[in-house]
Design an enzyme around this catalytic site. Structure first.
Site, mmCIF file in Angstrom:
data_model
loop_
_atom_site.group_PDB
_atom_site.id
_atom_site.type_symbol
_atom_site.label_atom_id
_atom_site.label_comp_id
_atom_site.label_asym_id
_atom_site.label_seq_id
_atom_site.Cartn_x
_atom_site.Cartn_y
_atom_site.Cartn_z
ATOM 1 C CG PHE A 64 -56.844 40.350 -63.679
ATOM 2 C CD1 PHE A 64 -57.943 39.672 -63.088
ATOM 3 C CD2 PHE A 64 -55.739 39.647 -63.226
ATOM 4 C CE1 PHE A 64 -58.169 38.445 -62.804
ATOM 5 C CE2 PHE A 64 -55.788 38.261 -62.779
ATOM 6 C CZ PHE A 64 -57.079 37.668 -62.528
ATOM 7 C CG ASP A 87 -56.200 52.385 -63.572
ATOM 8 O OD1 ASP A 87 -56.061 51.332 -63.097
ATOM 9 O OD2 ASP A 87 -55.969 52.691 -64.876
ATOM 10 C CB ALA A 116 -47.678 47.415 -62.902
ATOM 11 C CB SER A 160 -45.790 52.306 -65.381
ATOM 12 O OG SER A 160 -46.532 53.363 -66.429
ATOM 13 C CB THR A 199 -44.606 39.696 -60.109
ATOM 14 O OG1 THR A 199 -44.374 38.484 -60.776
ATOM 15 C CG2 THR A 199 -43.336 40.790 -60.590
ATOM 16 C CG ASP A 200 -44.195 34.408 -59.286
ATOM 17 O OD1 ASP A 200 -44.267 35.126 -60.033
ATOM 18 O OD2 ASP A 200 -44.610 33.137 -59.220
ATOM 19 C CD GLU A 201 -43.830 36.869 -64.387
ATOM 20 O OE1 GLU A 201 -43.072 37.452 -65.457
ATOM 21 O OE2 GLU A 201 -44.991 36.662 -64.552
ATOM 22 C CE1 TYR A 228 -45.037 42.929 -64.798
ATOM 23 C CE2 TYR A 228 -44.423 40.479 -64.684
ATOM 24 C CZ TYR A 228 -45.177 41.756 -64.216
ATOM 25 O OH TYR A 228 -45.872 41.456 -62.979
ATOM 26 C CE LYS A 245 -44.755 44.920 -60.131
ATOM 27 N NZ LYS A 245 -45.745 45.492 -59.911
ATOM 28 C CE LYS A 303 -50.968 39.992 -68.365
ATOM 29 N NZ LYS A 303 -51.533 40.827 -67.666
ATOM 30 N NE ARG A 322 -45.061 31.543 -66.309
ATOM 31 C CZ ARG A 322 -44.001 31.094 -66.793
ATOM 32 N NH1 ARG A 322 -43.754 29.805 -66.606
ATOM 33 N NH2 ARG A 322 -43.428 31.894 -67.671
ATOM 34 C CG ASP A 369 -40.827 29.116 -75.856
ATOM 35 O OD1 ASP A 369 -41.666 29.563 -75.271
ATOM 36 O OD2 ASP A 369 -39.907 28.292 -75.374
ATOM 37 C CG HIS A 403 -41.306 30.767 -72.238
ATOM 38 N ND1 HIS A 403 -42.379 30.248 -72.814
ATOM 39 C CD2 HIS A 403 -42.028 31.117 -70.966
ATOM 40 C CE1 HIS A 403 -43.533 29.952 -72.158
ATOM 41 N NE2 HIS A 403 -43.516 30.640 -71.192
HETATM 42 P P1 NAD Z 1 -53.672 45.019 -65.482
HETATM 43 O O1 NAD Z 1 -52.560 45.192 -66.672
HETATM 44 O O2 NAD Z 1 -54.725 44.200 -65.503
HETATM 45 O O3 NAD Z 1 -53.938 46.251 -64.463
HETATM 46 C C1 NAD Z 1 -52.764 47.123 -64.479
HETATM 47 C C2 NAD Z 1 -53.766 48.566 -64.157
HETATM 48 O O4 NAD Z 1 -52.634 49.627 -63.686
HETATM 49 C C3 NAD Z 1 -54.633 49.002 -65.256
HETATM 50 O O5 NAD Z 1 -55.808 49.411 -64.857
HETATM 51 C C4 NAD Z 1 -53.626 50.249 -65.700
HETATM 52 O O6 NAD Z 1 -54.514 51.177 -66.437
HETATM 53 C C5 NAD Z 1 -53.103 50.676 -64.414
HETATM 54 N N1 NAD Z 1 -51.663 51.574 -64.930
HETATM 55 C C6 NAD Z 1 -50.608 51.094 -65.634
HETATM 56 N N2 NAD Z 1 -49.804 52.236 -65.799
HETATM 57 C C7 NAD Z 1 -50.383 53.056 -64.731
HETATM 58 C C8 NAD Z 1 -50.010 54.357 -64.381
HETATM 59 N N3 NAD Z 1 -48.578 54.863 -65.038
HETATM 60 N N4 NAD Z 1 -50.631 55.046 -63.632
HETATM 61 C C9 NAD Z 1 -51.696 54.845 -63.201
HETATM 62 N N5 NAD Z 1 -52.320 53.548 -63.484
HETATM 63 C C10 NAD Z 1 -51.531 52.703 -64.293
HETATM 64 O O7 NAD Z 1 -52.467 44.192 -64.623
HETATM 65 P P2 NAD Z 1 -52.946 43.191 -63.354
HETATM 66 O O8 NAD Z 1 -52.846 41.672 -63.788
HETATM 67 O O9 NAD Z 1 -53.971 43.420 -62.803
HETATM 68 O O10 NAD Z 1 -51.636 43.336 -62.353
HETATM 69 C C11 NAD Z 1 -51.831 44.328 -61.201
HETATM 70 C C12 NAD Z 1 -50.599 44.317 -60.364
HETATM 71 O O11 NAD Z 1 -50.361 43.091 -59.896
HETATM 72 C C13 NAD Z 1 -49.188 44.604 -61.317
HETATM 73 O O12 NAD Z 1 -48.369 45.415 -60.348
HETATM 74 C C14 NAD Z 1 -48.545 43.284 -61.507
HETATM 75 O O13 NAD Z 1 -47.013 43.436 -61.521
HETATM 76 C C15 NAD Z 1 -49.046 42.323 -60.139
HETATM 77 N N6 NAD Z 1 -49.000 40.940 -60.296
HETATM 78 C C16 NAD Z 1 -49.983 40.467 -61.518
HETATM 79 C C17 NAD Z 1 -49.999 38.909 -61.483
HETATM 80 C C18 NAD Z 1 -50.944 38.517 -62.651
HETATM 81 O O14 NAD Z 1 -50.766 37.116 -62.548
HETATM 82 N N7 NAD Z 1 -51.740 39.135 -63.223
HETATM 83 C C19 NAD Z 1 -49.309 38.185 -60.496
HETATM 84 C C20 NAD Z 1 -48.288 38.944 -59.610
HETATM 85 C C21 NAD Z 1 -48.418 40.377 -59.565
HETATM 86 P P1 TYD Z 2 -49.186 34.958 -69.325
HETATM 87 O O1 TYD Z 2 -50.295 34.494 -68.918
HETATM 88 O O2 TYD Z 2 -48.482 35.775 -70.155
HETATM 89 O O3 TYD Z 2 -48.239 34.934 -67.810
HETATM 90 P P2 TYD Z 2 -46.612 35.260 -67.345
HETATM 91 O O4 TYD Z 2 -45.915 34.996 -68.531
HETATM 92 O O5 TYD Z 2 -46.578 36.489 -66.554
HETATM 93 O O6 TYD Z 2 -46.405 34.044 -66.631
HETATM 94 O O7 TYD Z 2 -48.282 33.410 -69.518
HETATM 95 C C1 TYD Z 2 -48.580 32.342 -68.696
HETATM 96 C C2 TYD Z 2 -47.836 31.189 -69.372
HETATM 97 O O8 TYD Z 2 -48.525 30.743 -70.647
HETATM 98 C C3 TYD Z 2 -46.482 31.476 -69.738
HETATM 99 O O9 TYD Z 2 -45.605 30.165 -69.465
HETATM 100 C C4 TYD Z 2 -46.551 31.719 -71.251
HETATM 101 C C5 TYD Z 2 -47.805 30.771 -71.870
HETATM 102 N N1 TYD Z 2 -48.465 31.433 -72.837
HETATM 103 C C6 TYD Z 2 -48.706 30.524 -73.979
HETATM 104 O O10 TYD Z 2 -48.345 29.513 -74.208
HETATM 105 N N2 TYD Z 2 -49.446 31.194 -75.036
HETATM 106 C C7 TYD Z 2 -49.973 32.325 -74.960
HETATM 107 O O11 TYD Z 2 -50.614 32.942 -75.867
HETATM 108 C C8 TYD Z 2 -49.889 33.266 -73.932
HETATM 109 C C9 TYD Z 2 -50.195 34.847 -73.745
HETATM 110 C C10 TYD Z 2 -48.766 32.771 -72.846
#
Ligand code: NAD
Ligand code: TYD
Length: 344
Positions: free
Chosen positions: A11, A33, A81, A98, A129-131, A157, A161, A196, A221, A279, A283
């Protein structure tokens, strides 16, 4: 500039590569990837004929693959990741492999790479990530995550990270490596895997289904548009200080209930579309970013994350790109969710 991006078929990677294409059109991009369940080459199909774009299928844990790719690049954006908290609760091992071991492999590749008889001159940005900070109390809205707070990750997770964060810190301290870490809040935008919350809820509603809201829905969030995240990462690559950490946030804190009600309203649905479900284990209650450091030191702040406009545009993208998410949802994604929760 030749940039190596790991996880570019996911993404944020997809949106980041598109952002670089639009804003640094002369740059070469290599996307490494492994194409796990969330990696989707279809996202970048239109770039396949672009001579400045190369895709390499490979694993960040494989030093033999990573080494030569780093050597050819001038900089690395490491974002590959395992990214979904619920999956990490079901099985944490791929996350440790990973996210922690993979980051160690990337760091070692940067350390070992050479340019002629000199060390590799590039920088690696680690997209964290902020997590990793853990959870904030709902009762203290004035507290937000700052870069100097301790890491107290709560989910497998977040812990995996945080393992990466600590290794980046160690490689800077021990080897003086040119590394920078970013810690961003929850992203939204096009091409997000519909496990997500935002794409899951939007696509469920488009399918005429209910949305599964965890617990009491009061978890908070801080939502940022993925293009704001992309711009901030690029800013850190170009102007960040080696060894530093930069928080990235959207200044956009919302409870899940508020998020859900806004989505329902924008999609013309009523509260009967909400299904309260059990829940998530452990969480985290609230995430909120103090983004003053990146604004003060690098002059960056979010400009694309305000609601409801940015959320509405995202909903429109899923409405228009039904085929994309239909294909994604009918694959492994559905199998996984059906196994975990029954059909939702
Ligand atoms: P995503 O799951 O959509 O994409 C992850 C990508 O990494 C995928 O294309 C997957 O094939 C690839 N991948 C996984 N393991 C691999 C490996 N061993 N070798 C090579 N490629 C691999 O995730 P995303 O939401 O796009 O997140 C990307 C990054 O941003 C992550 O590091 C995540 O921790 C960080 N991040 C995400 C968010 C969010 O809200 N989505 C917020 C903050 C930080
Ligand atoms: P998510 O998109 O999984 O991101 P993160 O857990 O990394 O913050 O979830 C965002 C928020 O939405 C989190 O508080 C969990 C909640 N959530 C639901 O209530 N229902 C769902 O089906 C999912 C996937 C998440």
């Amino acid at each position: 500039m030749h940039l190596l991006i790991t996880g570019g078929a996911g993404f944020i990677g997809t949106n980041f590569i598109r952002f670089v294409r639009r804003n640094r059109p002369g740059w070469k991009v290599t996307n490494l990837d492994v194409l796990s369940y969330s990696g989707n080459l279809e996202n970048l199909r239109d770039l396949e004929s672009d001579p400045r774009y190369t895709f390499v299928k490979g694993d960040i844990c494989d030093a033999a693959t990573v080494g030569p790719l780093v050597e050819k690049a001038d900089g690395v954006i490491h974002m590959a990741a395992e990214s979904h908290v619920d999956r990490s609760i079901l099985d944490s091992r791929p996350f440790v492999v990973s996210n922690t071991l993979g980051t160690q492999t990337m760091l070692d590749a940067c350390r070992r790479a050479r340019r002629g008889d000199k060390p590799w001159p590039g920088r690696m940005v680690y997209v964290s990530t902020d997590e990793v900070y853990g959870s904030l109390p709902l009762e203290r809205p004035e507290i937000r995550f700052r870069e100097d707070m301790p890491l107290e990750p709560n989910s497998p997770y977040a812990s995996s990270k945080a393992g990466g964060d600590l290794l980046v810190r160690a490689y800077f301290h021990t080897f003086g490596q040119n590394v920078v870490t970013t810690r961003c809040s929850n992203n939204f935008g096009p091409y997000q895997f519909p496990e997500k919350v935002i794409p899951l809820f939007v696509t469920n509603l488009l399918e005429g289904k209910q949305v599964p809201l965890y617990g009491d829905g009061k978890n908070v969030r801080d939502w940022i548009h993925v293009d704001d995240h992309a711009e901030a990462v690029l800013t850190v690559l170009e102007r960040g200080q080696a060894g530093e950490v930069y928080n990235i946030g959207g200044n956009n804190e919302r409870s899940n209930l508020e998020l859900t009600h806004t989505i329902l309203k924008l999609m013309g649905k009523g509260t009967e579309s909400i299904r309260y479900v059990q829940d998530r284990l452990g969480h985290d209650r609230r995430y909120a970013i103090d983004g003053s450091k990146i604004e003060r030191e690098l002059g960056w702040k979010p400009t694309r994350s305000s609601w409801p406009e940015a959320l509405e545009a995202t909903i429109d993208w899923y409405r228009t790109n039904t085929e994309w998410w239909n294909r994604v949802k009918s694959g492994q994604y559905r199998e996984y969710y059906d196994k975990q929760y029954g059909s939702r």
